[in-house]
Design a protein around this motif. Structure first.
Motif, short mmCIF file in Angstrom:
data_model
loop_
_atom_site.label_atom_id
_atom_site.label_comp_id
_atom_site.label_asym_id
_atom_site.label_seq_id
_atom_site.Cartn_x
_atom_site.Cartn_y
_atom_site.Cartn_z
N VAL A 1 48.98 70.39 27.37
CA VAL A 1 47.55 70.07 27.56
C VAL A 1 47.05 69.06 26.52
N GLN B 1 35.42 70.72 21.80
CA GLN B 1 34.78 70.83 23.12
C GLN B 1 33.72 71.93 23.10
N GLU C 1 35.18 75.53 34.71
CA GLU C 1 36.00 74.54 33.99
C GLU C 1 37.07 74.03 34.94
N ILE C 2 37.00 72.74 35.21
CA ILE C 2 37.97 72.09 36.11
C ILE C 2 39.14 71.61 35.25
N ARG D 1 42.59 76.04 26.11
CA ARG D 1 42.47 75.52 24.75
C ARG D 1 41.02 75.64 24.27
N ILE E 1 45.30 72.78 38.92
CA ILE E 1 46.31 72.54 39.96
C ILE E 1 47.66 73.14 39.58
N ILE F 1 50.59 76.43 34.15
CA ILE F 1 49.68 76.45 33.00
C ILE F 1 48.70 77.61 33.13
N VAL G 1 44.28 75.61 42.34
CA VAL G 1 43.70 74.83 43.45
C VAL G 1 44.65 73.69 43.80
N LEU H 1 40.00 69.18 44.93
CA LEU H 1 38.74 69.42 44.22
C LEU H 1 37.55 69.44 45.19
N VAL I 1 40.89 65.60 32.14
CA VAL I 1 41.41 65.82 33.49
C VAL I 1 41.35 64.49 34.27
C1 LIG Z 1 45.36 67.36 29.46
S1 LIG Z 1 45.21 68.93 30.24
C2 LIG Z 1 43.65 69.49 29.56
C3 LIG Z 1 43.43 70.96 29.79
C4 LIG Z 1 42.10 71.50 29.28
N1 LIG Z 1 40.98 70.87 29.93
C5 LIG Z 1 42.04 71.31 27.79
O1 LIG Z 1 41.20 70.53 27.31
O2 LIG Z 1 42.86 71.90 27.11
C6 LIG Z 1 44.76 68.50 31.91
C7 LIG Z 1 44.71 69.72 32.82
O3 LIG Z 1 44.09 69.36 34.04
C8 LIG Z 1 44.85 69.85 35.12
N2 LIG Z 1 44.58 68.95 36.26
C9 LIG Z 1 44.97 67.68 36.42
N3 LIG Z 1 44.49 67.19 37.57
C10 LIG Z 1 43.74 68.17 38.13
C11 LIG Z 1 42.97 68.27 39.32
N4 LIG Z 1 42.88 67.26 40.17
N5 LIG Z 1 42.35 69.44 39.59
C12 LIG Z 1 42.43 70.49 38.72
N6 LIG Z 1 43.17 70.45 37.58
C13 LIG Z 1 43.80 69.31 37.29
C14 LIG Z 1 46.28 69.84 34.61
O4 LIG Z 1 47.11 70.71 35.35
C15 LIG Z 1 46.08 70.27 33.16
O5 LIG Z 1 46.09 71.64 33.01
#
Ligand SMILES: C[S@@+](CC[C@H](N)C(=O)[O-])C[C@H]1O[C@@H](n2cnc3c(N)ncnc32)[C@H](O)[C@@H]1O
Length: 277
Positions: free
Chosen positions: A71, A87, A104-105, A111, A130, A134, A157, A160, A178
């Motif tokens: 992440v 954050q 939270e998407i 984290r 997705i 994780i 999911v 979105l 994301v």
């Molecule tokens: C860099 S990580 C950041 C995770 C969290 N937001 C953090 O700050 O720790 C990106 C996360 O977004 C998820 N992700 C990427 N594209 C996505 C989507 N279209 N819909 C939902 N989750 C998504 C990934 O699987 C991953 O867990």
């Protein structure tokens, strides 16, 4: 508006010239980059035509090696804690209350989520991602921090559209790092649907990798957008977008936009006019 050095904001990381210069100044990163490029090429071939399936496979591979690095890029627990705290502090400073209902998407392995869950009333945190891999790690984070009684929702999911969630429900929607991994059609899909689940007066904050040069992507993993592109996309879906200047002061390479319903963004006079017309 920008704190980042201008050279960083106009760099096109997809160009061969940039890659060559970067390789010469960071020779130790060349081999890991080539390994990653090879793996990504194979995964793109296997999941041709679906960014979500491809990125889910990237996450499965990264999570197997290190959930914290998956992440955040660097395998460091201190950094995992610090970025989550950044954050959390930011949203609390902007008024996140225990009564808020938060979506939270791309919640990753929580984290920041574990802090949000601790702050919010039971059942008020909803994390989607997705990547099932994780989310298994997210569940472990809930256990590690003893947050079972807060009853967080964690749901995988594959798009979105947010179609399984109630309308006008979430007062705060959050997506950190994301859209920096998302092609424009994924962001478009999210912005087309997030307005429905956003409660009146609610807001949706997301970070993105900003460029002031040409928009580009690297390995189908990292995407760089111009701010105007994302603001126009939000407007196309009847939403207002505001660049969050105070986020730029923080030690995090990305920028942040705040999305609201248009009426909530209008100054009081304009709101009165709109509402009475
Ligand atoms: C860099 S990580 C950041 C995770 C969290 N937001 C953090 O700050 O720790 C990106 C996360 O977004 C998820 N992700 C990427 N594209 C996505 C989507 N279209 N819909 C939902 N989750 C998504 C990934 O699987 C991953 O867990």
């Amino acid at each position: 508006m920008h704190k980042a050095p201008r050279s960083r904001l106009v760099t096109d990381r997809a160009r061969l010239g940039h890659k060559m210069r970067y390789a010469l100044s960071h020779p130790r990163r060349v081999l890991p980059y080539l390994r990653r490029a090879g793996r990504d090429c194979w995964l793109r071939l296997r999941h041709r035509g679906s960014h979500i399936a491809y990125y889910r496979a990237v996450m499965a591979s990264d999570t197997a090696r290190s959930p914290e690095a998956a992440v955040g890029g660097r395998p460091s627990h201190a950094r995992w804690l610090a970025i989550g705290e950044m954050q959390y502090d930011y949203l609390v400073r902007h008024g996140l209350k225990p009564q808020d209902r938060m979506l939270e998407i791309g919640c990753g392995n929580l984290r920041a989520g574990w802090r949000f869950i601790g702050h919010l009333e039971p059942g008020h945190y909803y994390g989607i991602d997705i990547s099932p891999d994780i989310l298994v790690e997210a569940k472990k984070t809930v256990v590690r921090y003893g947050l079972q009684d807060k009853l967080p929702y964690l749901t995988p999911v594959d798009n979105l559209t947010l179609d399984f969630l109630p309308g006008s429900f979430f007062t705060v929607v959050h997506a950190h790092s994301v859209f920096s991994h998302s092609p424009l059609e994924v962001i478009d899909e999210c912005l087309a649907h997030v307005g429905r689940v956003l409660a009146p007066g609610g807001w949706f904050d997301f970070t993105y990798d900003r460029t002031e040069g040409s928009e580009h992507q690297v390995l189908g993993e990292d995407f760089y957008y111009r701010t105007e592109t994302l603001i126009q996309l939000a407007e196309k879906h009847g939403l207002a977008a505001r660049h969050m200047e105070d986020w730029e002061q923080l030690p995090h390479g990305q920028s942040k936009l705040r999305i609201t319903h248009r009426a909530a963004a209008a100054p009081p006079d304009a709101r009165t006019t709109e509402e009475t017309s």
